[in-house]
Motif scaffolding. Structure first.
Motif, PDB file in Angstrom:
ATOM      1  N   SER A  55       0.477  -1.156  -0.030  1.00 11.25           N
ATOM      2  CA  SER A  55      -0.033  -0.519   0.049  1.00 11.25           C
ATOM      3  C   SER A  55       0.889   1.179  -0.298  1.00 11.25           C
ATOM      4  CB  SER A  55      -1.093   0.190   1.383  1.00 11.25           C
ATOM      5  OG  SER A  55      -1.612   1.595   1.620  1.00 11.25           O
ATOM      6  N   MET A  56       2.181   1.316   0.575  1.00  9.22           N
ATOM      7  CA  MET A  56       3.081   2.252   0.567  1.00  9.22           C
ATOM      8  C   MET A  56       3.307   2.628  -0.885  1.00  9.22           C
ATOM      9  SD  MET A  56       6.635   2.924   2.934  1.00  9.22           S
ATOM     10  CE  MET A  56       7.290   1.483   1.949  1.00  9.22           C
ATOM     11  N   LEU A  57       3.981   1.391  -1.404  1.00  7.83           N
ATOM     12  CA  LEU A  57       4.131   1.301  -2.853  1.00  7.83           C
ATOM     13  C   LEU A  57       3.419   2.263  -3.724  1.00  7.83           C
ATOM     14  CD1 LEU A  57       6.599  -2.237  -2.993  1.00  7.83           C
ATOM     15  CD2 LEU A  57       7.231  -0.026  -2.380  1.00  7.83           C
ATOM     16  N   LYS A  58       2.506   1.450  -3.554  1.00  4.21           N
ATOM     17  CA  LYS A  58       1.158   1.957  -4.227  1.00  4.21           C
ATOM     18  C   LYS A  58       0.944   4.024  -4.157  1.00  4.21           C
ATOM     19  CE  LYS A  58      -3.789   2.162  -4.498  1.00  4.21           C
ATOM     20  NZ  LYS A  58      -4.307   3.850  -3.985  1.00  4.21           N
ATOM     21  N   GLU A  59       0.683   4.381  -3.274  1.00  2.00           N
ATOM     22  CA  GLU A  59       0.750   4.939  -2.788  1.00  2.00           C
ATOM     23  C   GLU A  59       1.840   6.533  -3.021  1.00  2.00           C
ATOM     24  OE1 GLU A  59      -1.938   6.858  -1.020  1.00  2.00           O
ATOM     25  OE2 GLU A  59      -3.026   5.840  -1.052  1.00  2.00           O
ATOM     26  N   PHE A  60       2.994   6.258  -2.642  1.00  2.00           N
ATOM     27  CA  PHE A  60       3.935   6.991  -2.894  1.00  2.00           C
ATOM     28  C   PHE A  60       4.475   6.918  -4.385  1.00  2.00           C
ATOM     29  CE2 PHE A  60       8.922   7.355  -4.448  1.00  2.00           C
ATOM     30  CZ  PHE A  60       8.940   8.617  -3.158  1.00  2.00           C
ATOM     31  N   PHE A  61       4.006   6.416  -5.433  1.00  2.00           N
ATOM     32  CA  PHE A  61       4.288   6.219  -6.721  1.00  2.00           C
ATOM     33  C   PHE A  61       3.237   6.758  -7.739  1.00  2.00           C
ATOM     34  CE2 PHE A  61       7.931   2.896  -5.742  1.00  2.00           C
ATOM     35  CZ  PHE A  61       8.665   3.880  -5.912  1.00  2.00           C
ATOM     36  N   GLU A  62       2.097   6.367  -7.283  1.00  2.00           N
ATOM     37  CA  GLU A  62       0.707   6.936  -8.386  1.00  2.00           C
ATOM     38  C   GLU A  62       0.354   8.365  -8.343  1.00  2.00           C
ATOM     39  OE1 GLU A  62      -3.047   4.686  -8.677  1.00  2.00           O
ATOM     40  OE2 GLU A  62      -2.790   5.199  -6.662  1.00  2.00           O
ATOM     41  N   ILE A  63       0.011   8.337  -9.147  1.00  2.00           N
ATOM     42  CA  ILE A  63      -0.101   9.342 -10.266  1.00  2.00           C
ATOM     43  C   ILE A  63      -1.454  10.334  -9.594  1.00  2.00           C
ATOM     44  CG2 ILE A  63      -1.398  11.027 -12.168  1.00  2.00           C
ATOM     45  CD1 ILE A  63       0.521   9.477 -14.393  1.00  2.00           C
ATOM     46  N   GLY A  64      -1.239  11.122  -8.476  1.00  2.00           N
ATOM     47  CA  GLY A  64      -2.699  11.820  -8.068  1.00  2.00           C
ATOM     48  C   GLY A  64      -2.082  12.062  -6.582  1.00  2.00           C
ATOM     49  N   THR A  65      -1.308  10.637  -5.943  1.00  2.00           N
ATOM     50  CA  THR A  65      -0.946  10.644  -4.769  1.00  2.00           C
ATOM     51  C   THR A  65      -0.693  12.230  -3.912  1.00  2.00           C
ATOM     52  OG1 THR A  65       0.246   9.865  -3.289  1.00  2.00           O
ATOM     53  CG2 THR A  65       1.652  10.981  -4.807  1.00  2.00           C
ATOM     54  N   ASP A  66      -1.859  12.056  -2.727  1.00  5.15           N
ATOM     55  CA  ASP A  66      -0.914  13.149  -2.312  1.00  5.15           C
ATOM     56  C   ASP A  66       0.762  13.058  -1.447  1.00  5.15           C
ATOM     57  OD1 ASP A  66      -1.172  14.685   0.056  1.00  5.15           O
ATOM     58  OD2 ASP A  66      -3.197  13.965   1.081  1.00  5.15           O
ATOM     59  N   LYS A  67       0.919  14.035  -1.688  1.00  6.92           N
ATOM     60  CA  LYS A  67       2.234  13.786  -1.579  1.00  6.92           C
ATOM     61  C   LYS A  67       2.645  14.456   0.669  1.00  6.92           C
ATOM     62  CE  LYS A  67       3.919  15.059  -6.188  1.00  6.92           C
ATOM     63  NZ  LYS A  67       5.022  16.112  -7.032  1.00  6.92           N
ATOM     64  N   GLY A  68       1.880  15.577   1.210  1.00  4.35           N
ATOM     65  CA  GLY A  68       1.741  15.084   1.935  1.00  4.35           C
ATOM     66  C   GLY A  68       1.944  14.453   3.194  1.00  4.35           C
ATOM     67  N   ILE A  69       1.820  13.278   2.672  1.00  2.00           N
ATOM     68  CA  ILE A  69       1.472  12.474   3.667  1.00  2.00           C
ATOM     69  C   ILE A  69       2.825  11.601   3.727  1.00  2.00           C
ATOM     70  CG2 ILE A  69      -0.223  10.951   3.065  1.00  2.00           C
ATOM     71  CD1 ILE A  69      -0.041   8.776   1.613  1.00  2.00           C
ATOM     72  N   PHE A  70       4.137  11.683   2.942  1.00  2.00           N
ATOM     73  CA  PHE A  70       5.329  11.428   3.458  1.00  2.00           C
ATOM     74  C   PHE A  70       5.990  12.341   3.856  1.00  2.00           C
ATOM     75  CE2 PHE A  70       3.541   8.882   0.113  1.00  2.00           C
ATOM     76  CZ  PHE A  70       3.936   7.512   0.113  1.00  2.00           C
ATOM     77  N   SER A  71       5.757  13.777   3.883  1.00  2.00           N
ATOM     78  CA  SER A  71       6.671  14.927   4.147  1.00  2.00           C
ATOM     79  C   SER A  71       6.934  14.786   5.544  1.00  2.00           C
ATOM     80  CB  SER A  71       5.770  16.362   4.358  1.00  2.00           C
ATOM     81  OG  SER A  71       4.536  15.960   4.952  1.00  2.00           O
ATOM     82  N   GLU A  72       6.779  13.977   6.604  1.00  2.00           N
ATOM     83  CA  GLU A  72       7.510  13.257   7.995  1.00  2.00           C
ATOM     84  C   GLU A  72       7.833  12.633   7.975  1.00  2.00           C
ATOM     85  OE1 GLU A  72       4.892  15.217  10.991  1.00  2.00           O
ATOM     86  OE2 GLU A  72       4.620  16.449  10.105  1.00  2.00           O
ATOM     87  N   LEU A  73       7.949  11.977   6.469  1.00  2.00           N
ATOM     88  CA  LEU A  73       8.779  10.110   6.789  1.00  2.00           C
ATOM     89  C   LEU A  73       9.863  10.080   6.295  1.00  2.00           C
ATOM     90  CD1 LEU A  73       5.213   8.822   5.650  1.00  2.00           C
ATOM     91  CD2 LEU A  73       6.511   8.752   8.223  1.00  2.00           C
ATOM     92  N   ASN A  74      10.965   9.123   6.645  1.00  2.00           N
ATOM     93  CA  ASN A  74      12.076   9.049   6.224  1.00  2.00           C
ATOM     94  C   ASN A  74      12.562   9.284   5.105  1.00  2.00           C
ATOM     95  OD1 ASN A  74      13.084   8.213   8.722  1.00  2.00           O
ATOM     96  ND2 ASN A  74      12.827   6.178   8.420  1.00  2.00           N
ATOM     97  N   ILE A  75      11.346   8.290   3.826  1.00  2.00           N
ATOM     98  CA  ILE A  75      12.021   9.237   2.189  1.00  2.00           C
ATOM     99  C   ILE A  75      11.935  10.538   1.998  1.00  2.00           C
ATOM    100  CG2 ILE A  75       9.563   8.980   1.562  1.00  2.00           C
ATOM    101  CD1 ILE A  75      13.054   7.400   0.114  1.00  2.00           C
ATOM    102  N   SER A  76      11.461  11.017   2.560  1.00  2.00           N
ATOM    103  CA  SER A  76      11.592  12.977   2.650  1.00  2.00           C
ATOM    104  C   SER A  76      13.134  13.432   2.481  1.00  2.00           C
ATOM    105  CB  SER A  76      10.729  13.585   3.565  1.00  2.00           C
ATOM    106  OG  SER A  76      11.155  13.515   4.918  1.00  2.00           O
ATOM    107  N   CYS A  77      13.238  12.992   3.172  1.00  2.00           N
ATOM    108  CA  CYS A  77      14.737  13.249   3.124  1.00  2.00           C
ATOM    109  C   CYS A  77      15.724  13.188   1.584  1.00  2.00           C
ATOM    110  CB  CYS A  77      15.647  12.761   4.507  1.00  2.00           C
ATOM    111  SG  CYS A  77      14.902  12.869   6.097  1.00  2.00           S
ATOM    112  N   ASN A  78      15.190  11.928   0.828  1.00  2.00           N
ATOM    113  CA  ASN A  78      15.937  11.738  -0.502  1.00  2.00           C
ATOM    114  C   ASN A  78      15.042  12.550  -1.688  1.00  2.00           C
ATOM    115  OD1 ASN A  78      16.984  10.227  -2.666  1.00  2.00           O
ATOM    116  ND2 ASN A  78      17.510   8.481  -2.026  1.00  2.00           N
ATOM    117  N   THR A  79      16.082  13.716  -1.598  1.00  2.00           N
ATOM    118  CA  THR A  79      14.844  14.741  -2.593  1.00  2.00           C
ATOM    119  C   THR A  79      15.121  13.758  -3.859  1.00  2.00           C
ATOM    120  OG1 THR A  79      16.629  15.604  -2.545  1.00  2.00           O
ATOM    121  CG2 THR A  79      14.770  16.276  -0.674  1.00  2.00           C
ATOM    122  N   ASP A  80      16.011  13.335  -4.360  1.00  2.00           N
ATOM    123  CA  ASP A  80      16.157  12.796  -5.727  1.00  2.00           C
ATOM    124  C   ASP A  80      14.979  12.183  -6.169  1.00  2.00           C
ATOM    125  OD1 ASP A  80      17.912  15.031  -6.045  1.00  2.00           O
ATOM    126  OD2 ASP A  80      19.547  13.477  -5.867  1.00  2.00           O
TER     127      ASP A  80
END
Length: 512
Positions: A55-80
């Motif tokens: 479910s996490m993979l779907k939310e991250f990659f899918e077009i139209g995702t709510d990018k805010g749900i990852f803003s405070e999670l570890n992956i947000s540190c990898n901006t590239d």
């Protein structure tokens, strides 16, 4: 206010937005992009977070995702990675955990329901200017319902087989981007079919279904599959170009399924439950993924929930009670004397060395008892103590929860065995009434030789006594007219087992 504990919740979006406690596994995304193949299979036992990660993979990659749900999670540190991949792909995400039926027709119908519900998420394809009239008609085949019935999709076997490949093609044409395909619990339909007697038909269906979606699909960006077992490539993955297998013995990705020691320590500290760490470790730790020591997350979360409600709550078999544990029952019922000795060794806290067959087909399970050792390992009932070679491993029971499961399963099996021999058990019970200690001793000794024992080695005295107490209760509970009570019901300091014969003239007289 403390965050809620996410019991049974595998929807990433809901978990992260609705104030649930989340053990951050988002760096799985970065490692997947760095070290994955075009088709990736992750095999882990049930209840170790596979569905939540999908479910996490779907939310991250899918077009139209709510990018805010990852803003405070570890992956947000990898901006590239976030800038390049987040919200950039069409994603097809299905789970096969509910593809079941008493026969093949019912199972095919449930697969069509899974496909149809996922296809409905892309209704815009029916009006897309990027698709031809013929392509739109092909899409409509995937969402056509049967006779107006809700959630009953009218789809032929051929359409079902080609559905994911077709959907990925249509999505690529609409968006101009290749599609990511996520298939959770890919092996569940095979397990169900094996137990219901239509395994060969289901193998044909799943082989072709996966083959169409994953083999030579030019619309595929990459795919991730999860399951408990690594089904033989020759059986299911025929023709796929070297799918990348990530099993429980592999080091890569080892920390992303289940909780590590550090994660459990942080969780207990957050809920002010650190004093229960030793109990948590004894009962729910011990799984070895690669070289990482892992806790079962389902157990940890459930026990924390129980402790929040009652500080004196005792640990329970949360993981063991979420299924019928048919594999352990099957294994014990088929065990020969050599295998029984090996089970005794495991229950005593020691290890056994076995060659693990990492690729099996379900119809091979009963051909050799050694295959069942492999299944017990891959499904979490046994874990690695030491890896001797790529195939040979020292195996142990991981923790107290699984130890109790083995012991209780043996007791149930033993009771079934004695019920199959009514004359012998009647003779034993008669000997108790007559006080014939020789017959009692001979009969009980013979019964115990037939079952699996608990050896002295490392077994705690109380645990050993409880095991044989249970065996004796099973023997003495056979006569319908006997009421059998154990010391747990009569209080400490009294007899271990009390029998009341309701046909006894003394009992009848007292009743009058």
């Amino acid at each position: 206010m403390l965050k809620k504990l996410p019991i049974g919740l595998d929807e990433f979006h809901k978990l992260t937005l609705d104030d649930y406690y989340y053990v951050d596994k988002t760096m799985f995304i970065a490692d997947l992009l760095k070290g994955s193949g075009e088709v990736n299979l992750f095999t882990r036992p049930r209840r170790f977070g596979k569905s939540l990660n999908m479910s996490m993979l779907k939310e991250f990659f899918e077009i139209g995702t709510d990018k805010g749900i990852f803003s405070e999670l570890n992956i947000s540190c990898n901006t590239d990675i976030c800038n390049t991949y987040m919200g950039q792909f069409p994603v097809i995400s299905i789970t096969l955990k509910n593809v079941d039926g008493l026969n093949y027709s019912q199972a095919l119908s449930s697969l069509c329901k899974v496909i149809g519900k996922e296809a409905l998420r892309f209704r815009f394809l029916s009006e897309s200017e990027k698709l031809s009239y013929e392509e739109k008609q092909l899409y409509l085949q995937l969402i056509q319902v049967g006779d107006g019935q809700k959630n009953v999709f009218k789809m032929s076997e051929d359409v079902a087989i080609s559905s994911i490949q077709l959907l990925s093609f249509l999505l690529e044409k609409h968006y101009g981007k290749k599609t990511i395909i996520l298939i959770d619990e890919y092996d569940v339909p095979l397990d169900k079919a094996f137990h219901h007697g239509y395994y060969d038909k289901m193998v044909f269906l799943i082989r072709n279904f996966l083959g169409e979606a994953l083999k030579g699909n030019s619309s595929l960006q990459f795919a991730v599959l999860t399951g408990c077992l690594r089904i033989s490539k020759e059986s299911i993955f025929t023709g796929l170009n070297n799918p990348k297998i990530h099993g429980i013995e592999d080091e890569q990705f080892s920390e992303y399924f289940g909780f590590t020691q550090e994660e459990v320590s942080r969780l207990l500290a957050y809920y002010r439950l650190s004093s229960h760490m030793d109990t948590m470790k004894e009962w729910y730790n011990g799984y070895q993924f690669g070289t990482t020591s892992i806790y079962c997350p389902w157990d940890v979360i459930n026990y924390c929930y129980a402790l929040n409600a009652n500080a004196a709550a005792e640990p329970e078999d949360y993981w063991a009670n979420t299924s019928g544990n048919d594999m352990v029952k099957r294994f014990i019922s088929l065990a020969n004397q050599t295998t029984r000795n090996e089970i005794e060794t495991l229950i005593a806290g020691e290890s056994i060395t076995k060659e693990i067959n990492k690729e099996l087909t379900y119809n091979e399970l009963d051909t050799n008892i050694e295959n069942l050792w492999s299944v017990l390992f891959m499904t979490g009932y046994l874990t690695i103590k030491e890896k001797i070679s790529s195939k040979k491993m020292c195996l142990v029971i991981p923790n107290r929860e699984i130890l109790d499961l083995f012991v209780s399963t043996i007791q149930i099996w033993f009771k079934e065995q004695i019920n199959a021999e009514p004359q012998k058990i009647k003779a034993l019970c008669k000997a108790f009434l007559q006080g014939d200690t020789n017959i009692i001793q001979q009969s009980i000794t013979k019964y115990l030789k037939q079952t699996i024992s608990i050896r002295d080695t490392f077994t705690r005295k109380a645990h050993k006594e409880n095991f044989y107490h249970g065996i004796l209760l099973g023997l003495l509970s056979y006569p319908d007219q006997w009421i059998v009570k154990s010391n747990a019901e009569s209080g400490d300091g009294y007899s271990d087992i009390v029998i009341m014969d309701m046909e006894s003239p003394f009992i009848k007289s007292a009743a009058r």
